[in-house]
Design a protein around this motif. Structure first.
Motif, mmCIF file in Angstrom:
data_model
loop_
_atom_site.group_PDB
_atom_site.id
_atom_site.type_symbol
_atom_site.label_atom_id
_atom_site.label_comp_id
_atom_site.label_asym_id
_atom_site.label_seq_id
_atom_site.Cartn_x
_atom_site.Cartn_y
_atom_site.Cartn_z
ATOM 1 N N ILE A 194 -25.022 38.010 -157.464
ATOM 2 C CA ILE A 194 -26.121 38.823 -156.930
ATOM 3 C C ILE A 194 -27.254 38.898 -157.942
ATOM 4 C CG2 ILE A 194 -26.783 41.152 -156.205
ATOM 5 C CD1 ILE A 194 -24.030 41.429 -154.939
ATOM 6 N N VAL A 195 -26.930 39.075 -159.215
ATOM 7 C CA VAL A 195 -27.965 39.061 -160.253
ATOM 8 C C VAL A 195 -28.750 37.754 -160.194
ATOM 9 C CG1 VAL A 195 -28.373 38.991 -162.734
ATOM 10 C CG2 VAL A 195 -26.772 40.654 -161.803
ATOM 11 N N ASP A 196 -28.056 36.644 -160.064
ATOM 12 C CA ASP A 196 -28.717 35.339 -160.023
ATOM 13 C C ASP A 196 -29.605 35.207 -158.786
ATOM 14 O OD1 ASP A 196 -27.408 34.701 -162.361
ATOM 15 O OD2 ASP A 196 -25.833 33.533 -161.379
ATOM 16 N N ARG A 197 -29.179 35.773 -157.675
ATOM 17 C CA ARG A 197 -29.969 35.670 -156.446
ATOM 18 C C ARG A 197 -31.241 36.505 -156.521
ATOM 19 N NH1 ARG A 197 -26.314 37.483 -151.969
ATOM 20 N NH2 ARG A 197 -27.989 36.808 -150.573
ATOM 21 N N PHE A 198 -31.255 37.508 -157.367
ATOM 22 C CA PHE A 198 -32.499 38.263 -157.555
ATOM 23 C C PHE A 198 -33.628 37.342 -158.024
ATOM 24 C CE2 PHE A 198 -30.010 42.374 -158.366
ATOM 25 C CZ PHE A 198 -30.319 42.883 -157.113
ATOM 26 N N ALA A 199 -33.276 36.253 -158.696
ATOM 27 C CA ALA A 199 -34.292 35.343 -159.221
ATOM 28 C C ALA A 199 -35.127 34.718 -158.113
ATOM 29 C CB ALA A 199 -33.633 34.247 -160.057
ATOM 30 N N HIS A 200 -34.627 34.741 -156.882
ATOM 31 C CA HIS A 200 -35.378 34.158 -155.768
ATOM 32 C C HIS A 200 -36.337 35.153 -155.132
ATOM 33 C CE1 HIS A 200 -32.976 30.545 -155.962
ATOM 34 N NE2 HIS A 200 -31.875 31.256 -155.940
ATOM 35 N N PHE A 201 -36.317 36.396 -155.607
ATOM 36 C CA PHE A 201 -37.231 37.433 -155.112
ATOM 37 C C PHE A 201 -37.122 37.618 -153.596
ATOM 38 C CE2 PHE A 201 -39.653 35.310 -158.675
ATOM 39 C CZ PHE A 201 -39.273 36.241 -159.631
ATOM 40 N N GLU A 202 -35.946 37.407 -153.060
ATOM 41 C CA GLU A 202 -35.797 37.463 -151.612
ATOM 42 C C GLU A 202 -36.130 38.838 -151.040
ATOM 43 O OE1 GLU A 202 -31.759 36.289 -151.297
ATOM 44 O OE2 GLU A 202 -32.190 34.158 -151.192
ATOM 45 N N LEU A 203 -35.601 39.874 -151.670
ATOM 46 C CA LEU A 203 -35.734 41.199 -151.089
ATOM 47 C C LEU A 203 -37.129 41.790 -151.250
ATOM 48 C CD1 LEU A 203 -32.278 42.677 -152.080
ATOM 49 C CD2 LEU A 203 -33.058 42.083 -149.804
ATOM 50 N N SER A 204 -37.969 41.168 -152.065
ATOM 51 C CA SER A 204 -39.355 41.635 -152.174
ATOM 52 C C SER A 204 -40.302 40.722 -151.402
ATOM 53 C CB SER A 204 -39.789 41.697 -153.641
ATOM 54 O OG SER A 204 -39.732 40.415 -154.232
ATOM 55 N N ASN A 205 -39.735 39.801 -150.640
ATOM 56 C CA ASN A 205 -40.534 38.856 -149.869
ATOM 57 C C ASN A 205 -40.712 39.402 -148.461
ATOM 58 O OD1 ASN A 205 -41.098 36.610 -148.020
ATOM 59 N ND2 ASN A 205 -40.872 35.323 -149.847
ATOM 60 N N ALA A 206 -41.957 39.734 -148.122
ATOM 61 C CA ALA A 206 -42.230 40.373 -146.836
ATOM 62 C C ALA A 206 -41.834 39.475 -145.666
ATOM 63 C CB ALA A 206 -43.704 40.752 -146.744
ATOM 64 N N ASP A 207 -42.080 38.179 -145.777
ATOM 65 C CA ASP A 207 -41.728 37.259 -144.696
ATOM 66 C C ASP A 207 -40.221 37.224 -144.489
ATOM 67 O OD1 ASP A 207 -44.377 36.627 -144.341
ATOM 68 O OD2 ASP A 207 -44.312 34.862 -145.640
ATOM 69 N N TRP A 208 -39.490 37.174 -145.610
ATOM 70 C CA TRP A 208 -38.023 37.157 -145.505
ATOM 71 C C TRP A 208 -37.537 38.435 -144.834
ATOM 72 C CZ3 TRP A 208 -34.203 40.430 -147.195
ATOM 73 C CH2 TRP A 208 -32.894 39.943 -147.117
ATOM 74 N N MET A 209 -38.096 39.585 -145.252
ATOM 75 C CA MET A 209 -37.647 40.855 -144.708
ATOM 76 C C MET A 209 -37.929 40.936 -143.207
ATOM 77 S SD MET A 209 -36.099 43.624 -145.332
ATOM 78 C CE MET A 209 -36.120 43.713 -147.112
ATOM 79 N N GLN A 210 -39.099 40.478 -142.813
ATOM 80 C CA GLN A 210 -39.437 40.511 -141.392
ATOM 81 C C GLN A 210 -38.485 39.635 -140.586
ATOM 82 O OE1 GLN A 210 -43.390 39.094 -140.454
ATOM 83 N NE2 GLN A 210 -43.469 40.253 -138.554
ATOM 84 N N GLN A 211 -38.146 38.478 -141.113
ATOM 85 C CA GLN A 211 -37.211 37.596 -140.423
ATOM 86 C C GLN A 211 -35.844 38.258 -140.262
ATOM 87 O OE1 GLN A 211 -37.168 34.053 -142.779
ATOM 88 N NE2 GLN A 211 -39.295 33.508 -142.331
ATOM 89 N N GLN A 212 -35.393 38.930 -141.319
ATOM 90 C CA GLN A 212 -34.089 39.583 -141.251
ATOM 91 C C GLN A 212 -34.097 40.736 -140.261
ATOM 92 O OE1 GLN A 212 -31.429 38.177 -142.932
ATOM 93 N NE2 GLN A 212 -33.034 36.668 -143.301
ATOM 94 N N GLU A 213 -35.185 41.472 -140.242
ATOM 95 C CA GLU A 213 -35.277 42.587 -139.298
ATOM 96 C C GLU A 213 -35.225 42.079 -137.862
ATOM 97 O OE1 GLU A 213 -38.772 44.762 -140.266
ATOM 98 O OE2 GLU A 213 -37.959 45.582 -142.131
ATOM 99 N N GLN A 214 -35.932 40.984 -137.590
ATOM 100 C CA GLN A 214 -35.918 40.412 -136.252
ATOM 101 C C GLN A 214 -34.534 39.900 -135.896
ATOM 102 O OE1 GLN A 214 -39.017 37.483 -136.529
ATOM 103 N NE2 GLN A 214 -40.677 38.967 -136.253
ATOM 104 N N LEU A 215 -33.857 39.325 -136.892
ATOM 105 C CA LEU A 215 -32.526 38.777 -136.659
ATOM 106 C C LEU A 215 -31.555 39.865 -136.213
ATOM 107 C CD1 LEU A 215 -30.526 36.379 -136.888
ATOM 108 C CD2 LEU A 215 -30.183 37.036 -139.282
ATOM 109 N N TYR A 216 -31.682 41.049 -136.823
ATOM 110 C CA TYR A 216 -30.720 42.107 -136.546
ATOM 111 C C TYR A 216 -31.228 43.137 -135.541
ATOM 112 C CZ TYR A 216 -27.830 40.332 -140.298
ATOM 113 O OH TYR A 216 -27.033 39.536 -141.066
ATOM 114 N N ALA A 217 -32.438 42.940 -135.044
ATOM 115 C CA ALA A 217 -33.012 43.931 -134.135
ATOM 116 C C ALA A 217 -32.207 44.055 -132.851
ATOM 117 C CB ALA A 217 -34.459 43.573 -133.820
ATOM 118 N N GLY A 218 -31.605 42.934 -132.425
ATOM 119 C CA GLY A 218 -30.839 42.956 -131.185
ATOM 120 C C GLY A 218 -29.440 43.498 -131.368
#
Length: 527
Positions: free
Chosen positions: A503-527
Motif C-alpha cells: 500500500i505504501v508503494d501504491r501511494f507513489a501513483h497518487f491514485e487517491l488524489s487523482n480526481a479522474d480516478w476518484m470519479q471513475q471509482q464512484e461511478q463504478l460503485y454507484a450502482g
C-alpha cells in the motif's frame, strides 16, 4: 531501490517558453512523458545571445565572477585567460564529495528537469548544446547518480548538482537500464562524446536550487495524497466508531471561513452515508478530537496548498544561478538567487503539517483498537472466532508500529532553516538549509505514508467487522476496494509487513488524489 523506468508515453513536454508546474516535474520524474526544447527561433536566438555575450566579454578580457575568477571566497583569485576553459571542469570535480544515500531514480530525474527548466529561461549564459544534452539524458533515461547529502542550500545545491555536471563531461555514474554504471560506458556504447563545458556552464549547472526544488515538487504531490487518504480514512472511522456526522455541518463550518478546512468538512459530509450514520450513532454527544477536529488538522495543509505551490513553482521557474547573464541588455548581474529560502520555508512548514496528520491518524487508530472506546469493535480489531480469540491479537503490533512512526515523524519537525551556519571562509555566511529541509520533509512523508497504510488496513477491517461495508457511499466503497486490492482481512494473525508495504508503494501513483480516478471509482460503485 527502483532503478528502472520505461518512457513509453507519447506526450512531450516543451521546456523553455511556458512555466512548468509541479505536475509537469512529477510527470517527467516518473517518465510519463518525453522532453523537448522549443523550436521557435526567437528562443534559440535568446540562448545564443547569452553565450555569445560571454564570449565577447572574454575576448575583451572582462572580469566575470566564476569565469575569470575563482569561486566563492576565491573570487579575488584571477584565472589566466588560457586556463578559463578548464575552470568549469575543476568546479565539477572538487565538488564531487557528496555522501549519504543516493537520490532514487525518480528524484534524480526530477532534479534534471528542474535544472533544465531554470537554464532554458535564457539568463544563465549556457549553450544550446548543453540544454540539448540535458534533454537527451532525460529522454534516453541516462540519469546521474546523485548523493543526497552535502548541500547547505546556498550557493544553491553545489555538491549534488556537480554530479549532473560530472555526467555531462563524461565522469561519475548514472542509472541506466536498471543498473548503476559509469557514464563513460554509455557514451561509448552510443558513440557520443562528452561535453566540454564552456566558461560559466559549470557554475550555471551547479549554482542553483534544483535539488531542493525537485524534492519539494515530489513532496507536495505526496502530501496531497496523504491529505486525501487521511480524509477518506476519517470518514470510514466516523462510521466504524459510531461518530457524530453533525460535527461536519455546513452551517457550522461557514462560521470559520478557512476554505481548505471547509473543503475537508464538505468531503466528509459527501462521503458519509447519513442514514447509516444516524442509525449507528453513539450516545456520546461530542466525538473525541481526532474525529471531530479532523477538518481542522487536515485543512491546514489544504489551505496552505496555495502558498506552497506558489513558493515551489516560482522557484522552479526562476533563474537561480549566479551571476545571471542578461541576453537582452547584455549585462552580467551578480546576486544571490541561489539562496533557497522559499523552499526551506515551504518544506519546514510542510513537515509540521504532515506530521500533524500522522499524529491525527495515530489517535484515530488508538480509538479503533481500544475496546474501552471503540464502541463494540473487537479488541485490537481482531477478526478471530470466539474459539481462537485468546490466541489472536489483530492490529496490536500495527498500532505500536504506527506510534513509533508517528513519534519519529514528530521528532523530525524541527526547522532546518534556522540552522544556518557560516561556511566557505565566511563568504557563505548565511545559508538556507533548503535541501536539508526538503529531505527532512521527505522522511516525514515516508513515515506518514506508513502510518496511512496501517490506517487504510485498520479502518477497512473495522468497517467489515461492523458489517457496514455494503452501506458505504460510492467513494468510500471505492476506497475500500482500493485497500482490499492489497489487503486480505485479518481473521487469524499473520505478518502484515508485505501488505502494508504494498500500500505504501501504491501511494507513489497518487491514485487517491487523482480526481479522474476518484470519479471513475464512484461511478463504478454507484450502482
Amino acid at each position: 531501490m527502483n532503478t528502472t523506468l520505461n518512457i513509453t508515453q507519447p506526450q512531450t513536454l516543451t521546456v523553455g517558453l511556458e512555466p512548468l508546474s509541479i505536475e509537469d516535474v512529477v510527470r517527467v520524474a516518473q517518465a510519463k512523458c518525453r522532453v523537448a526544447l522549443p523550436e521557435q527561433q526567437d528562443w534559440r536566438d535568446l540562448i545564443q545571445k547569452g553565450a555569445d555575450f560571454l564570449d565577447t566579454l572574454l575576448q575583451e578580457e572582462g572580469v566575470i565572477y566564476g569565469v575569470t575568477t575563482g569561486y566563492g571566497d576565491s573570487c579575488l583569485v584571477e584565472v589566466p585567460t588560457h586556463q578559463v576553459h578548464e575552470l568549469p571542469l575543476q568546479l565539477s570535480r572538487f565538488h564531487g564529495c557528496g555522501l549519504g544515500q543516493n537520490l532514487d531514480l525518480v528524484t534524480a530525474r526530477a532534479v534534471v528537469i528542474t535544472r533544465l527548466c531554470s537554464l532554458a529561461r535564457g539568463y544563465s549564459g549556457v549553450s544550446l548544446a548543453l540544454l540539448e544534452r540535458l534533454v537527451w539524458l532525460l529522454n534516453e533515461n541516462v540519469i546521474p547518480v546523485i548523493p543526497s547529502e552535502g548541500s547547505v542550500g546556498a550557493s544553491g545545491d553545489l555538491t549534488p548538482l556537480s554530479y549532473i555536471a560530472g555526467v555531462l563531461v563524461g565522469e561519475r555514474e548514472v542509472y541506466y537500464q536498471g543498473k548503476i554504471i559509469p557514464v563513460q560506458q554509455v557514451y561509448q556504447q552510443k558513440a557520443i562524446q562528452p561535453l566540454t563545458l564552456r566558461p560559466k556552464e559549470g557554475l550555471a549547472l551547479m549554482n542553483g536550487t534544483a535539488v531542493m526544488t525537485a524534492i519539494a515538487c515530489l513532496n507536495y504531490k505526496r502530501a496531497e495524497q496523504i491529505a486525501q487518504t487521511a480524509t477518506l480514512v476519517t470518514a470510514i472511522n466516523v462510521l466504524a466508531l459510531e461518530g457524530n456526522p453533525t460535527h461536519f455541518d455546513e452551517v457550522l463550518f461557514a462560521q470559520k471561513p478557512h476554505t481548505g478546512q471547509q473543503k475537508i468538512a464538505a468531503q466528509l459530509r459527501d462521503w458519509l452515508n447519513s442514514e447509516v450514520q444516524t442509525a449507528h450513532q453513539s450516545p456520546r454527544l461530542q466525538d473525541r478530537y481526532s474525529l471531530r477536529c479532523a477538518p481542522h488538522v487536515i485543512g491546514v495543509f489544504e489551505d496552505s496548498k496555495v502558498w506552497l505551490r506558489q513558493f515551489i513553482e516560482n522557484e522552479l521557474n526562476s533563474s537561480n544561478d549566479n551571476p545571471l547573464i542578461d541576453p537582452v541588455n547584455l549585462r552580467v548581474l551578480h546576486g544571490g538567487h541561489f539562496y533557497g529560502g522559499h523552499i526551506a520555508q515551504a518544506m519546514d512548514s510542510l513537515k509540521i503539517m504532515i506530521a500533524n496528520i500522522a499524529d491525527l491518524m495515530d489517535r484515530q487508530l488508538a480509538q479503533l483498537v481500544d475496546h474501552k472506546m471503540n464502541h463494540g469493535l473487537p479488541r485490537n480489531l481482531t477478526g478471530a472466532t470466539a474459539e481462537r480469540l485468546p490466541l489472536n491479537h489483530g492490529f496490536k503490533a500495527v498500532q505500536i508500529g504506527v506510534s513509533a512512526w508517528t513519534a519519529e515523524a514528530l521528532k523530525q519537525t524541527l526547522s532546518a532553516s534556522i540552522f544556518s551556519r557560516s561556511t566557505e571562509c565566511h563568504n557563505q555566511d548565511k545559508v538556507s538549509m533548503g535541501t536539508i529541509a526538503a529531505r527532512d520533509a521527505t522522511r516525514i512523508i515516508v513515515l506518514t505514508e506508513q502510518v496511512m497504510a496501517a490506517l487504510c488496513c485498520a479502518s477497512i477491517q473495522a468497517i467489515h467487522l461492523k458489517q457496514l461495508a455494503q452501506q458505504l457511499s460510492p467513494t468510500l466503497r471505492a476506497f475500500s476496494a482500493w485497500t482490499l486490492h492489497s489487503l486480505a482481512l485479518v481473521i487469524e494473525d499473520r505478518p502484515l509487513q508485505t501488505e502494508l508495504q504494498q500500500i505504501v508503494d501504491r501511494f507513489a501513483h497518487f491514485e487517491l488524489s487523482n480526481a479522474d480516478w476518484m470519479q471513475q471509482q464512484e461511478q463504478l460503485y454507484a450502482g
